[in-house]
Design an enzyme around this catalytic site. Structure first.
Site, PDB file in Angstrom:
ATOM      1  N   CYS A   9      -8.540  -2.321   3.793  1.00 44.76           N
ATOM      2  CA  CYS A   9      -8.427  -3.511   4.632  1.00 44.76           C
ATOM      3  C   CYS A   9      -9.769  -4.008   5.140  1.00 44.76           C
ATOM      4  O   CYS A   9      -9.899  -5.143   5.565  1.00 44.76           O
ATOM      5  CB  CYS A   9      -7.557  -3.209   5.847  1.00 44.76           C
ATOM      6  SG  CYS A   9      -5.976  -2.552   5.414  1.00 44.76           S
TER       7      CYS A   9
ATOM      8  N   GLU B 183     -13.434 -11.945  -6.514  1.00 41.37           N
ATOM      9  CA  GLU B 183     -12.166 -11.214  -6.646  1.00 41.37           C
ATOM     10  C   GLU B 183     -11.121 -11.715  -5.654  1.00 41.37           C
ATOM     11  O   GLU B 183      -9.935 -11.424  -5.801  1.00 41.37           O
ATOM     12  CB  GLU B 183     -12.371  -9.715  -6.393  1.00 41.37           C
ATOM     13  CG  GLU B 183     -13.263  -8.999  -7.370  1.00 41.37           C
ATOM     14  CD  GLU B 183     -14.738  -9.095  -7.011  1.00 41.37           C
ATOM     15  OE1 GLU B 183     -15.058  -9.650  -5.929  1.00 41.37           O
ATOM     16  OE2 GLU B 183     -15.568  -8.646  -7.815  1.00 41.37           O
TER      17      GLU B 183
ATOM     18  N   GLU C 277       0.833  -1.199   0.000  1.00 42.72           N
ATOM     19  CA  GLU C 277       0.000   0.000   0.000  1.00 42.72           C
ATOM     20  C   GLU C 277       0.870   1.251   0.000  1.00 42.72           C
ATOM     21  O   GLU C 277       0.582   2.241  -0.685  1.00 42.72           O
ATOM     22  CB  GLU C 277      -0.895  -0.021   1.236  1.00 42.72           C
ATOM     23  CG  GLU C 277      -2.201   0.732   1.074  1.00 42.72           C
ATOM     24  CD  GLU C 277      -3.145   0.455   2.232  1.00 42.72           C
ATOM     25  OE1 GLU C 277      -4.106  -0.302   2.019  1.00 42.72           O
ATOM     26  OE2 GLU C 277      -2.898   0.941   3.346  1.00 42.72           O
TER      27      GLU C 277
ATOM     28  N   LYS D 162     -15.715 -10.163   6.826  1.00 45.39           N
ATOM     29  CA  LYS D 162     -14.694 -11.008   6.170  1.00 45.39           C
ATOM     30  C   LYS D 162     -15.292 -12.317   5.671  1.00 45.39           C
ATOM     31  O   LYS D 162     -14.782 -12.939   4.752  1.00 45.39           O
ATOM     32  CB  LYS D 162     -13.558 -11.326   7.153  1.00 45.39           C
ATOM     33  CG  LYS D 162     -12.900 -10.113   7.770  1.00 45.39           C
ATOM     34  CD  LYS D 162     -11.664  -9.661   7.043  1.00 45.39           C
ATOM     35  CE  LYS D 162     -10.956  -8.565   7.831  1.00 45.39           C
ATOM     36  NZ  LYS D 162     -10.123  -7.708   6.996  1.00 45.39           N
TER      37      LYS D 162
ATOM     38  N   GLU E 222     -16.506 -11.392   2.464  1.00 44.68           N
ATOM     39  CA  GLU E 222     -15.390 -11.038   1.587  1.00 44.68           C
ATOM     40  C   GLU E 222     -14.773 -12.271   0.916  1.00 44.68           C
ATOM     41  O   GLU E 222     -14.491 -12.257  -0.284  1.00 44.68           O
ATOM     42  CB  GLU E 222     -14.311 -10.312   2.408  1.00 44.68           C
ATOM     43  CG  GLU E 222     -13.112  -9.859   1.598  1.00 44.68           C
ATOM     44  CD  GLU E 222     -11.946  -9.406   2.482  1.00 44.68           C
ATOM     45  OE1 GLU E 222     -11.879  -9.837   3.645  1.00 44.68           O
ATOM     46  OE2 GLU E 222     -11.109  -8.634   1.981  1.00 44.68           O
TER      47      GLU E 222
ATOM     48  N   CYS F 238     -11.161  -2.303  14.313  1.00 47.42           N
ATOM     49  CA  CYS F 238     -11.414  -3.730  14.482  1.00 47.42           C
ATOM     50  C   CYS F 238     -11.556  -4.146  15.939  1.00 47.42           C
ATOM     51  O   CYS F 238     -12.179  -5.165  16.237  1.00 47.42           O
ATOM     52  CB  CYS F 238     -10.299  -4.539  13.841  1.00 47.42           C
ATOM     53  SG  CYS F 238      -9.974  -4.010  12.159  1.00 47.42           S
TER      54      CYS F 238
ATOM     55  N   GLU G 123       2.157   1.813  -3.317  1.00 47.62           N
ATOM     56  CA  GLU G 123       1.082   2.318  -4.186  1.00 47.62           C
ATOM     57  C   GLU G 123       0.862   3.812  -3.947  1.00 47.62           C
ATOM     58  O   GLU G 123       0.719   4.592  -4.889  1.00 47.62           O
ATOM     59  CB  GLU G 123      -0.204   1.538  -3.911  1.00 47.62           C
ATOM     60  CG  GLU G 123      -1.336   1.880  -4.879  1.00 47.62           C
ATOM     61  CD  GLU G 123      -2.650   1.167  -4.525  1.00 47.62           C
ATOM     62  OE1 GLU G 123      -2.655   0.325  -3.594  1.00 47.62           O
ATOM     63  OE2 GLU G 123      -3.649   1.466  -5.187  1.00 47.62           O
TER      64      GLU G 123
ATOM     65  N   SER H  82      -7.308   1.827  -2.442  1.00 45.82           N
ATOM     66  CA  SER H  82      -6.074   1.103  -2.745  1.00 45.82           C
ATOM     67  C   SER H  82      -6.462  -0.214  -3.371  1.00 45.82           C
ATOM     68  O   SER H  82      -7.481  -0.815  -3.006  1.00 45.82           O
ATOM     69  CB  SER H  82      -5.309   0.861  -1.438  1.00 45.82           C
ATOM     70  OG  SER H  82      -4.407  -0.208  -1.613  1.00 45.82           O
TER      71      SER H  82
END
Lengths: 592, 1025
Positions: free
Chosen positions: A301, A368, A276, A360, A363, A517, A279, A321
């Site tokens: 994230c 992807e 990151e 998650k 996710e 989190c 980037e 990102s």
């Protein structure tokens, strides 16, 4: 002002509810729908008290104490009303406590014990109920008591508005509009609703079954990884004090459970910083050189956040990102680099992530989040599920020795630990990027970027880059503007600026859950007043206790690049560690 | 563009020009365009009127206007013709043509089409003389039905917008508030909070932005006051809102109307547009600097949105759910700004008060409840519609005078005020002044003004169930007690009405009700239990009858009955079954079928008061089936020679002994059923004959003793031992009887009858009706006076008079203190008595018995007149002073025991008996019949009591309580005729008057078999489902 409670004259400060006043004077008033600092709603009426001169009983959670009030919290009338109310609640509840995940951690059950009510004398039709199992969240309306904490969490705290009360009277249900399944809505899957739910009505969707199955399958090599925030909260499920770090015991528990490889998502957090950070530098570089670069760049994230922006600001996806979230990066590395090392085929590797997060779970099902047809991660367990798993296995967590993560993917720096708290990703990135650009350590006491610490909704800072290394001389004198937010309501504030072109920032950190989190949708449900502060403090402690505190210093990471990935943001890194996003409609359909 | 109204002179100009334009017309016709008349198609009437006027070339001389509701909704469509205020009702296009021709062309009023005033018993053409309108005072409704609702000029011509002009030009905000305080006007939405105090709080609130909100979310079942006001006088509401806005300092108002009121929304929108066009709404109104505008918000018809905090949520675009109070809306209301919420009717009163002053308003109503109240009359009442009356008017006047009484000749049972938040009042409350305090003291509320009138055919449990169902449906679902509590209460009520009520259900309802009242979040939930609590309070026995007897007295609860006639029969005789058997010619089986429930078919065929017939559905077609006459025929036919019907086979002996005291209908019935169950039964009768009051209390010309003997014989033949001439207490001690038996049933009947408690009663020649019948019936003394006065209006009075006539009295006068149609005796009895030459004087009562030498020589009486309502719902009668007169006589018989006021039937001096089990507090002792606290004085009631006691005693003795009624009888299906052709009942044969003057021959001779069969075919068979 002066009031009287149960015959005692008290001098109290102004502006408090009757319940708050009582609580400060150690008088406990039973309640159910009320959730301190979150939900003041007055719908269950369990907390009613008698106030002299008022014709009805008053809900102490929402009625403010006023000068001269004479209050009885435990009169015969109050007890009788509470009893009937509780019986009414039971008369429309499934009462299958023995088979409920919330058995013994259920607020309704506990209330029955407090009130001393046995069986309900009122029986009759049960309201219609349904099961809705989305990838992240399971709704069982037969256990819903319509306290509406979840509605507050979703509508007022997260401002997503995926669920609300539908129909009216006895037919009222909490559900998405038109009683659509959650997975057909703009729900971010953040799971904040599951944290506040007092009963078994809202829970994470089961991840344990496939994990137990994989552990029993000799053809599978089981790999477990655990997110930073888990270690600061798991102990609460075993009665430990809030803020206790259980990193070592947790690693031991993984061994006891029979996982083949015990890795740490912290490693992937370090990896994320490299990818990151690179980037970001690339985008800044491009922008400064007059090229077209999309800024601000926003962290990626948090999968709840990702789903939310895909619904709410689909035009701004380029700001994200392209990095995958840390645990999926880890999955991708495990199923490529590590699989090769241990001579396994990717399909025989079973990667389990223990996360403070329900999103998650959603996710890992996204197309992807896989490489060459293999999902990066096979199962996600929440912190709460991990605790259940440990209990189911008969492991005495308290007495476990301090264990360690396995090499090489169990090694991490302190920068990774603070990924679990709002501001942590930004701080970790700055530690590395600043040093990369200037060759010097980030000029903050203890490496902590104080302006972006703390649990505020939106935090901003400006960092002037001076004394750059020659290869970064174009950044000399640049004032990098950063913003940090947690919770989806906060993200909307920053996103609106981006959408109308007024955002001054270069880099933004977003965590989908309020405070990050540590307060994720998969974390233990806490009754401790300052649990967020304590969990955050634990993570900073973990960071400060580590010999290495900057991601780029992680030797295992350096080795990974050297042996396998090559360059950061390079071709293989892109193939394995980066992804793209999709525009989603109202019904969670992919628009493009 | 219209010229803007900037000052009072502009209003004067509009007013003058409008009045001038009206003067050009010779006549005006106001056509009611209220929602009720719209439903009964007043549009058609209007067209017919226009066409007809055109046809008669009257279009230029007769002005037709459409107005708001005139109030008489049941009589719609209606028109009012001026001058002369001739009120035509129930119009059709045909009638219109006639009215135009006769009234408008030839000035002939067609009385036949004018309003029928039931209170006065005739048609009254002039509106102001109609009882419905006479006592009304129209302030809120001042313009409804009086002018074109759609014309702002018409409104101004009736002093509209002069109040706001006055306030803006000559009053401060505080002046307006003070005027409201002084007027005593209280919130008409239901709670009755003083308007001035509320507005003061609004004025005091500190904020740049304040709001006025009009609550037009009227949702009580049966209530349509706000609707009528909005539809009939929309400008009146606008002006009220403006005055409120000015008083509190708000420049914006919202009217929250439910979507179910499309006409109101349309008319109000147009009125707002008109006011805006004239600059009456908008900026700088009357050049005072005050600006105000209005917006309509349409609610989706959720009842809870009538609750103010829910209403505010709804306006803000949220779910209509209540919020915690405090903060009250005047502190933090709409969009968290200070907000004053007023109901439509409240606002409708504001302008006249500002215009005429607080003192003017105070002259109406009571001290604490000033002014008037608009009510919507609905339900079983003749004049359903909208009324406005001064506060404090007696409830009975609303029902009987304005409302025209109960429709269909039924009896009044209850009135529900305040909708689902309110309560029921009964006939005991007819003199209650209608004001906030008086109603609240009785557990009802004024509410928003819905008055639902219920007649005797209303089941109060079902009524409570209805309201609870409404509330359950309308609960928003926010708080637990309302969401689940209303559902559970409804379920309990439902199971009671379905016959599955359980012991403890009433208490459970009360417990849930208390919890709801105490803990629900908003007014909707807190008041939701009121209909249940008030019906339990005033009609607890109805709940108990449903639960313990599985019986719905009103015959409403479908699961508890097979047919209305059977349901009405205290003994539950299967009426449609025996009618079918008669129709099929199976007469003996018909007898057996009746005997299953009643061992005295032939007796009851003669003397029963036949409640079955008053509930017969055939009466809705032509006349009730002659059920009692058919039963009489069955008895005559089956027992034509002697008792020839096979007896029911008794069960094997149980070895249990039961003693029964009294061989009257109750004791013998109990004995009959107990004997069939295998118990040993001994009946002890103090007289020398069995039958009790059936033997001596009913004269032979109504019930021949030989007919009675046949059915008593059958009871003895069933194994019952009757011991005559044995008086318990004398011959056998009660304790011994108890010792020797496993159970005792006490059915001693009524042995004493009351006298009149007037001077002179001790004189020779004064006796009670029962004593007279007894001495004659038992043949002790058959002497009669020559000139007899009988006091009373019941069956006993008629029996006494007719017996005396047959025994030789020359002049018999019956005096009764109420009117003829209030007499408890049946119509037939009264008519027979009069036909036989007995004089009946009504509205007369006895004051004093006059004597000569210790013997009666005359009776002093007074005439009476009807006054207000008694606790039994009947008009009371009161002596007219100075109207005394004397009737000379040598005998006075007081037959007043059957005319006992309900107050007297309380427990005084009577044993404590459980109505549903006949148990007394004395172990093993049961009681019933006329001696019981509920003693009905009707034979079938006594029989039912005996039967119930038999079942209860059997249970007590270890049995199941299920009676042995013999073999089941298959009921033939009598083919329905597709179309029911009207046909009055068939006539029975009877003696001519001249044939029965000097003998005791039975007067009624009964049906011919063919007529009986034909009559039974008139049954509509409601029992078939």
């Amino acid at each position: 002002m002066n009031i009287t409670i149960n015959g005692k004259s008290l001098n109290v400060e102004d502006g408090l509810t009757i319940m708050e006043v009582a609580s400060r004077h150690n008088i406990k008033i039973p309640s159910l729908c009320h959730l301190k600092n979150v939900h003041q709603y007055g719908s269950c009426r369990i907390c009613v008290v008698e106030v002299e001169g008022m014709k009805n009983l008053q809900a102490s959670c929402i009625v403010k104490a006023r000068e001269g009030m004479n209050i009885k919290t435990n009169s015969a009338k109050v007890r009788q009303s509470r009893k009937v109310l509780y019986e009414l609640m039971l008369s429309d509840h499934s009462k299958d406590c023995l088979s409920c995940n919330r058995n013994q951690s259920c607020e309704l059950q506990a209330l029955g014990y407090t009130l001393g009510v046995g069986e309900s004398r009122f029986s009759g039709e049960r309201s219609s109920c349904s099961m809705d199992i989305s990838p992240s969240i399971t709704r069982d309306t037969s256990k819903c008591i319509l306290c509406r904490r979840c509605v507050t969490a979703c509508n007022d705290i997260q401002e997503v508005g995926a669920i609300n009360a539908q129909n009216r009277g006895f037919e009222t249900v909490i559900s998405p509009s038109m009683e659509l399944p959650l997975n057909s809505t703009a729900c971010a899957m953040c799971g904040q609703c599951t944290v506040v739910c007092p009963t078994g009505a809202l829970q994470e969707t089961d991840g344990l079954t496939p994990v137990w199955k994989a552990l029993a399958d000799p053809t599978k090599r089981t790999v477990i990884q655990v997110a930073p925030a888990v270690r600061a909260a798991l102990g609460e499920e075993f009665g430990m004090e809030t803020g206790t770090l259980v990193t070592g015991k947790m690693a031991s528990a993984f061994h006891e459970l029979g996982f083949d490889d015990i890795f740490d998502t912290d490693f992937a957090a370090d990896l994320t910083i490299i990818e990151e950070g690179t980037e970001l530098l690339g985008r800044l570089d491009k922008a400064l050189k007059g090229g077209e670069a999309v800024l601000p760049m926003i962290t990626s994230c948090s999968p709840g956040w990702i789903k939310h922006i895909e619904h709410a600001f689909p035009g701004e996806l380029d700001h994200l990102s392209s990095c995958k979230s840390p645990h999926t990066m880890m999955g991708a590395v495990v199923k490529s680099f590590y699989a090769e090392k241990v001579n396994q085929k990717p399909e025989d590797m079973f990667v389990v992530s223990v996360m403070p997060c329900t999103a998650k779970k959603y996710e890992i099902q996204r197309p992807e989040m896989g490489v060459d047809g293999h999902p990066d991660v096979d199962a996600v367990l929440t912190t709460r599920e991990l605790a259940r798993m440990i209990k189911q296995a008969g492991i005495d967590f308290d007495s476990l020795p301090e264990g360690n993560f396995d090499k090489p993917l169990g090694l991490s720096t302190g920068a990774a630990d603070i990924f679990g708290v709002t501001g942590g990703v930004m701080e970790a990135a700055l530690r590395t990027v600043y040093e990369l650009v200037t060759g010097r350590e980030l000029p903050f006491d203890g490496l902590h970027v104080t302006p972006i610490m703390g649990l505020d909704q939106v935090k901003t800072a400006t960092l002037k880059i001076e004394g750059t290394l020659p290869e970064f001389s174009h950044l000399e004198g640049v004032e990098v503007k950063i913003a940090v937010t947690s919770g989806l309501a906060g993200s909307d504030i920053l996103m609106k600026e981006i959408a109308d072109g007024s955002s001054p920032y270069h880099f933004i950190e977003v965590m989908g859950c309020p405070s990050g989190c540590i307060n994720g949708g998969g974390q233990p449900r806490s009754t401790c007043e300052d649990y967020k502060i304590k969990r955050a403090a634990a993570l900073y402690r973990e960071d400060e206790g580590k010999p290495l505190r900057k991601s780029h210093e992680n030797p295992a990471l350096q080795q990974l690049y050297k042996e396998f990935l090559g360059e950061a943001n390079g071709h293989l890194a892109h193939h394995l560690l980066h992804t793209h996003y999709v525009e989603r409609g109202l019904y969670n359909e992919r628009v493009k | 563009m219209d010229k803007l109204v900037k000052n009072i002179a502009c209003l004067d100009e509009i007013k003058a020009s409008y009045i001038k334009s009206q003067k050009g017309w010779e006549k005006e016709i106001l056509v009611c365009g209220g929602a009720g008349c719209v439903s009964s198609n007043c549009a058609e009437i209007r067209e017919a009127l226009t066409d007809s006027l055109e046809k008669h070339n009257l279009s230029d001389s007769v002005h037709v206007m459409v107005t708001g509701c005139m109030g008489t909704c049941a009589a719609g469509p209606v028109i009012l013709v001026n001058p002369g205020e001739i009120f035509y009702t129930e119009l059709t296009p045909g009638k219109i043509e006639e009215i135009v021709e006769k009234h408008l062309v030839n000035d002939q009023i067609i009385e036949a089409y004018t309003f029928y005033d039931t209170a006065k018993g005739k048609r009254i053409p002039r509106l102001s003389q109609i009882s419905f309108f006479e006592d009304q005072v129209r302030i809120a409704l001042r313009n409804c039905g009086q002018m074109e609702y759609s014309s702002i000029e018409a409104y101004i011509a009736r002093d509209g917008y002069y109040a706001i002009a006055k306030a803006l030009t000559s009053m401060s905000q505080s002046d307006v508030v003070e005027t409201m305080k002084d007027s005593g006007l209280r919130g008409r939405g239901g709670a009755g909070f003083p308007l001035g105090v509320k507005w003061q709080a609004g004025l005091n609130a500190k904020s740049e932005q304040k709001y006025m909100v009009c609550n037009a979310d009227e949702g009580d079942p049966g209530a349509f006051m706000d609707r009528s006001l909005l539809e009939g006088d929309p400008h009146g509401i606008i002006e009220g809102m403006m005055l409120g806005g000015y008083a509190i300092g708000a420049n914006k108002g919202y009217v929250y109307v439910r979507a179910e009121y499309p006409i109101a929304i349309e008319r109000l929108s147009k009125a707002i547009d008109q006011a805006r066009k004239l600059g009456i709404l908008g900026e700088n109104i009357f050049e005072s600097g005050f600006s105000f505008d209005l917006e309509i918000r349409i609610g989706a018809g959720a009842f809870v949105c009538g609750e103010e905090t829910s209403l505010l949520s709804s306006i803000e675009g949220h779910r209509g759910e209540p919020r915690q109070k405090p903060p009250f809306p005047f502190e933090s209301g709409l969009f968290e700004k200070p907000t004053i919420i007023n109901n439509v009717e409240t606002l409708a009163n504001v302008a006249p008060i500002v215009l005429h002053g607080a003192d003017w308003y105070r002259q109406f109503g009571t001290e604490k409840s000033a002014g008037t109240k608009v009510f919507a009359l609905a339900g079983d009442i003749v004049n359903t519609g909208i009324i406005e009356v001064p506060m404090g008017i007696p409830l009975g006047d609303i029902i009987y005078k304005i409302g025209g009484g109960i429709s269909g000749g039924k009896k009044f049972k209850a009135i529900q005020s305040g909708g689902p938040s309110g309560g029921c009042l009964t006939k005991a409350h007819l003199n209650t002044p209608v004001d906030y305090e008086s109603l609240a003291a009785l557990g009802a509320i004024m509410g928003s003004g819905g008055l639902v009138v219920m007649n005797e055919d209303t089941c109060m449990v079902d009524t409570a169930r209805y309201f609870m169902d409404f509330i359950r449906d309308e609960s928003c679902g926010k708080c637990l007690p309302c969401r689940v509590g209303t559902k559970r209460m409804l379920e309990i009520l439902e199971r009671i009405t379905e016959g599955s009520g359980q012991v403890g259900d009433i208490e459970r309802l009360e417990e849930l009700a208390e919890t709801l009242k105490q803990t629900a979040m908003c007014g909707l939930g807190q008041t939701a239990p009121n209909p249940v609590l008030s019906t339990i309070k005033y009609f607890r026995d109805e709940y108990e009858t449903h639960i313990y007897d599985k019986h719905c007295v009103a015959g409403v609860c479908a699961e508890l009955q097979t047919s209305p006639c059977r349901n009405a029969c205290p003994a539950n005789v299967y009426v449609p079954g025996y009618l079918s058997l008669v129709a099929a010619g199976r007469i003996n089986e018909a007898y057996q079928l009746i005997r299953q429930e009643n061992p005295f078919p032939a007796v009851c065929g003669r003397v029963c008061t036949h409640p079955c017939e008053s509930h017969c559905r055939r009466s809705q077609v032509d006349e009730a089936v002659a059920i009692c006459d058919i039963k009489r025929f069955i008895g005559d036919y089956a027992l034509r020679d002697k008792y020839n019907i096979p007896l029911v086979e008794s069960r094997p002996s149980t070895g249990k002994r039961v003693a029964i005291i009294g061989a009257g209908p109750s004791g013998l019935s109990c004995a009959y059923y107990l004997a069939h169950l295998g118990h040993e039964v001994n009946v002890y009768e103090s007289e020398k004959v069995a039958g009790g009051v059936l033997y001596w209390g009913i004269p032979e010309f109504r019930l021949p003793k030989k007919e009675l003997a046949k059915e008593v014989f059958a009871i003895e033949a069933s194994g019952v031992n009757i011991h005559l001439g044995v008086r318990i207490g004398d011959t056998i001690k009660f304790e011994d009887l108890q010792k020797d038996n496993d159970a005792v049933y006490v059915a001693v009947g009524t042995q004493k009858s009351r006298l009149m408690e007037i001077p002179g009663e001790e004189l020779d020649g004064v006796e009670s009706g029962l004593a007279f019948l007894r001495r004659v019936g038992l043949d002790v003394d058959r002497s009669v006076p020559e000139k007899l006065v009988v006091v009373g209006g019941g069956s006993t009075a008629m029996d006494v008079a007719r017996t005396a006539l047959r025994l030789g009295s020359k002049k018999i006068t019956v005096i009764y203190r109420r009117t003829e149609n209030q007499m408890p005796a049946s119509r037939e009895e009264v008519e027979d008595a009069m036909a036989e030459g007995i004089e009946i004087m009504t509205l007369v009562s006895a004051l004093k018995v006059l004597g000569k030498e210790g013997h009666v020589c005359a009776i002093e009486c007074t005439r009476r007149e009807l006054t207000d309502f008694g606790r039994d719902g009947r008009k009371k009668s009161e002596a007219i002073s100075g109207s005394q007169f004397v009737i000379e006589c040598d005998g006075v018989i007081a037959a007043i025991n059957q005319d006992v006021d309900t107050e007297f039937s309380a427990n005084a001096g009577k044993p404590v008996i459980d109505k549903f089990t006949a148990k007394t507090s004395n172990e093993g002792v049961f009681a019933g019949g006329d001696a019981s606290p509920w003693g009905t004085n009707i034979v079938i009631g006594a029989i039912a009591d005996g039967k119930r006691a038999a079942s209860s005693i059997d249970k007590y003795l270890g049995g199941s309580g299920e009676l042995n009624k013999g073999e089941e009888i298959e009921i033939p299906v009598i083919e329905d005729v597709e179309v029911t052709e009207a046909h009055d009942r068939f006539k029975t044969r009877r003696l001519k008057v001249e044939q029965c003057q000097d003998n005791f021959d039975e007067v009624e001779l009964g049906f011919h078999k063919l007529d009986a069969m034909a009559e039974s075919l008139r049954c509509l068979h409601c029992d078939r489902r």
